[in-house]
Design a protein around this motif. Sequence first.
Motif, short mmCIF file in Angstrom:
data_model
loop_
_atom_site.label_atom_id
_atom_site.label_comp_id
_atom_site.label_asym_id
_atom_site.label_seq_id
_atom_site.Cartn_x
_atom_site.Cartn_y
_atom_site.Cartn_z
N THR A 120 0.84 -1.22 0.00
CA THR A 120 0.00 0.00 0.00
C THR A 120 0.87 1.26 0.00
OG1 THR A 120 -0.24 -0.10 2.40
CG2 THR A 120 -2.04 -1.00 1.12
N LEU A 161 2.31 1.74 -3.48
CA LEU A 161 1.24 2.19 -4.38
C LEU A 161 0.87 3.65 -4.11
CD1 LEU A 161 -0.97 -1.04 -4.54
CD2 LEU A 161 0.21 0.07 -6.46
N ALA A 162 0.87 4.05 -2.82
CA ALA A 162 0.60 5.46 -2.50
C ALA A 162 1.70 6.34 -3.10
CB ALA A 162 0.52 5.67 -0.99
N THR A 204 3.43 5.73 -5.67
CA THR A 204 3.23 5.74 -7.12
C THR A 204 2.14 6.76 -7.49
OG1 THR A 204 3.75 3.38 -7.09
CG2 THR A 204 2.83 4.26 -9.14
N ASP A 205 1.08 6.82 -6.68
CA ASP A 205 0.01 7.82 -6.92
C ASP A 205 0.57 9.23 -6.81
OD1 ASP A 205 -1.95 6.00 -7.33
OD2 ASP A 205 -2.80 6.12 -5.31
N TYR A 206 1.38 9.48 -5.77
CA TYR A 206 1.91 10.85 -5.61
C TYR A 206 2.90 11.21 -6.72
CZ TYR A 206 -0.64 10.95 -1.31
OH TYR A 206 -1.68 10.92 -0.40
N LYS A 237 2.45 10.28 -9.77
CA LYS A 237 1.59 10.64 -10.88
C LYS A 237 0.97 12.03 -10.66
CE LYS A 237 -2.08 8.47 -13.50
NZ LYS A 237 -3.17 7.52 -13.37
N LEU A 238 0.42 12.25 -9.44
CA LEU A 238 -0.25 13.51 -9.14
C LEU A 238 0.71 14.70 -9.21
CD1 LEU A 238 -2.49 12.42 -6.12
CD2 LEU A 238 -3.22 12.88 -8.47
N ASP A 281 6.13 4.24 -11.78
CA ASP A 281 5.07 3.85 -12.71
C ASP A 281 5.50 2.67 -13.58
OD1 ASP A 281 6.80 5.04 -14.47
OD2 ASP A 281 5.33 6.38 -15.38
N ARG A 299 0.04 12.00 2.54
CA ARG A 299 -0.16 13.04 1.53
C ARG A 299 0.68 14.27 1.88
NH1 ARG A 299 -4.27 13.97 -2.03
NH2 ARG A 299 -5.37 12.25 -1.04
#
Length: 338
Positions: A98, A101-102, A104-106, A108-109, A154, A285
């Motif tokens: 997790t 993956l978090a 990876t999200d940041y 992207k964002l 990514d 975050r």
Amino acid sequence: MRSSRSWLSTCIAIAVVLTACTPADRDHHHELLAFGTYVSVSFYSVTDEKNQEALAGLETLFGEIDENWYPWAPGELQRINNAIAAGETIAVSRRLQTLILAATDYEKLSRGRFNAGLGQLTELWHFHDLANPPATLPDASELAALLHAAPALDSLSWHRGELTGRNRAVMIDLGGIAKGAILKDCTDLLRTIGIDNAIINIGGDLVVIGQVGERAARVGIRSPLPDTPVASLEIADGEAVMTSGSYERFVEIAGTRYAHILDPRTGFPVEHTVSVTAVSDDPERADAAATALMVGGADEFDDLVETLQLEYALLIDAGGDIRLTPGMRERLKWLDAP
Ligand code: AMP
Ligand code: MG
């Protein structure tokens, strides 16, 4: 526990807990050595039994994290990185899955300003081994080759908890999000144990659970240029205050200081920004966003706070100018008008 090795940058100069504590019988304060730094833990209005239970729980949690989230010593993250470098598939624990993956999200964002796949770049600059600073800048051709390989999270693919890397230049370094993740896990653990009021502070990065006595916790924001208190703000239940700074961890090469936050586009340390403080009820975050905003700097501040969905942020650039989100402007109580 690997506590002798300092692997989390801390930002003592920036956020200080101001809440005046009239020590009460049922308040408990502890200093734990973990991740090579001191973690201060305060529980308010708890019984001795709960205090002991919570302290033991945190010590176990910190030991597990110290063992498994550090890429430069044996542990799960090193095994994952070895598998990526070898092009092999590896099963990953649920928590690291997790967290990766978090991250990876940041990535992207933030359009890659936050990039936790840059462990090899951290190594080239020697930030993983500050006790042995290099005599020269990283070799230009090695740096160019790494940038060309474009390591980023990514490129990881997941199938039922198993990870396969498609870019062997990726080396996962969670330093930019780990403190947020630790504070998130502390919050979950303490709430489960039934601690309603607490502050966990990792060298200035902190999370507040509940409040302190009758009042909300108050945190002071200091400017590192020069090191003076500039403002304070109240922190609500569940919120974290995270700061990234260029002054907190650096290598000195031929008389010049190079800060540990690296711009993935250039491979060079950030110079334009001195610090970023982010507040969010999601500590991960706040942590990832503070690092991304350091890289983006004042020019990308408005854009990045929007894509990262960050309501409260403050940036101090190298010239001492301050950028604030509207939400942060409303909450901050200035000691002097900026
Ligand atoms: P922080 O204090 O949260 O900004 O974290 C800084 C740490 O994050 C560094 O010591 C590196 O381990 C790692 N790091 C450096 N540059 C980046 C970046 N652009 N994106 C993600 N992590 C980074
Ligand atoms: Mg960070």
